[in-house]
Design an enzyme around this catalytic site. Sequence first.
Site, PDB file in Angstrom:
ATOM      1  N   CYS A  71       0.858  -1.183   0.000  1.00 21.50           N
ATOM      2  CA  CYS A  71       0.000   0.000   0.000  1.00 21.50           C
ATOM      3  C   CYS A  71       0.891   1.230   0.000  1.00 21.50           C
ATOM      4  CB  CYS A  71      -0.918  -0.003   1.224  1.00 21.50           C
ATOM      5  SG  CYS A  71      -1.961   1.473   1.346  1.00 21.50           S
ATOM      6  N   HIS A 162      -2.989  -3.933 -11.249  1.00 18.07           N
ATOM      7  CA  HIS A 162      -3.818  -2.799 -11.647  1.00 18.07           C
ATOM      8  C   HIS A 162      -4.176  -2.875 -13.128  1.00 18.07           C
ATOM      9  CE1 HIS A 162      -3.149  -0.616  -7.875  1.00 18.07           C
ATOM     10  NE2 HIS A 162      -1.918  -1.101  -7.933  1.00 18.07           N
ATOM     11  N   GLU A 211     -10.646  -0.364  -5.519  1.00 20.51           N
ATOM     12  CA  GLU A 211      -9.655  -1.300  -4.992  1.00 20.51           C
ATOM     13  C   GLU A 211     -10.302  -2.634  -4.645  1.00 20.51           C
ATOM     14  OE1 GLU A 211      -6.345  -0.137  -2.522  1.00 20.51           O
ATOM     15  OE2 GLU A 211      -7.237   1.862  -2.300  1.00 20.51           O
ATOM     16  N   CYS A 220      -5.023   5.689  -3.911  1.00 20.51           N
ATOM     17  CA  CYS A 220      -4.313   4.413  -3.948  1.00 20.51           C
ATOM     18  C   CYS A 220      -2.915   4.698  -4.458  1.00 20.51           C
ATOM     19  CB  CYS A 220      -5.030   3.412  -4.844  1.00 20.51           C
ATOM     20  SG  CYS A 220      -4.140   1.843  -5.043  1.00 20.51           S
ATOM     21  N   GLY A 223      -1.770   2.294  -7.190  1.00 20.50           N
ATOM     22  CA  GLY A 223      -2.608   2.580  -8.361  1.00 20.50           C
ATOM     23  C   GLY A 223      -2.221   3.878  -9.040  1.00 20.50           C
TER      24      GLY A 223
END
Length: 281
Positions: A71, A162, A211, A220, A223
């Site tokens: 993350c 992604h 997500e 994100c 992302g």
Amino acid sequence: MRFTKMHGCGNDYVYVNCFEETVRDPAAVSAYVSDRHFGIGADGMILICPSGVADFRMAMYNADGSEGNMCGNGIRCVAKYVYERGMTDRTQISIETKTGIRDLELTVENGTVSLVKVNMGAPVLNPVQIPVRSDRDRIVSEPITVLGGEYRMTCVSMGNPHAVMFVDDTETFPVEKLGPHFENHALFPDRINAEFVQIISRNEVNMRVWERGSGETWACGTGTCASVVASVLNGYTDDHVLVHLRGGDLQVFYDRDADTVWMTGPATTVFEGEIDIGALR
């Protein structure tokens, strides 16, 4: 269990210091504390743990209890947490994640971490490694059909998988309607995070994200990095891009010579508290 609520650009998590706390069933605890009606409310939970190979280790769980790999917004908050609580006095630290060690540079003003720059590593474009079901070497502007509509996706892993789609207007795009169908599409064996990107200029884009395991979030980090890589691969932007998210802005630099992505952004502490998780033990 003592916790700290933090967010990076609105991507909020419950942080637990596992130097002091023990979380025996993190999947169940994450689902419980993430509930915005009956728990604390968050996109998930992040455990701050000792590491044998880096300065610290983070373990990240989504709001549905599933374990995430990495993350980008969360790792910035971990850096802020450990510095401001005296767990380190260095402004360059390393954090172990499920997808490898990440190096971070902290900007400190009057003892407070204001920005964190993260080496997010190299983008993964091989479909087998992302993973995506495809016989191509990479997926750049390839068609995908969702609810009868055809979209063009570019697939990138930045520690998480992604699929990036470029749209005319992120504000009006039906993310909540289409997001679950992208996430659970048959092309993605481990589900997918879906990004919807609007190009503003060669150095500026808008982005919204759905997500896996959490739904639409306000930001994100992985992302955002994947979206910039996809923008560059499609020829839409240069290497330095300011990304506007629903919860704030992130700066991303895709160093193509070094095949490395750098992300810089804020981290914010919201509040601290205690919650009874005895019933989950």
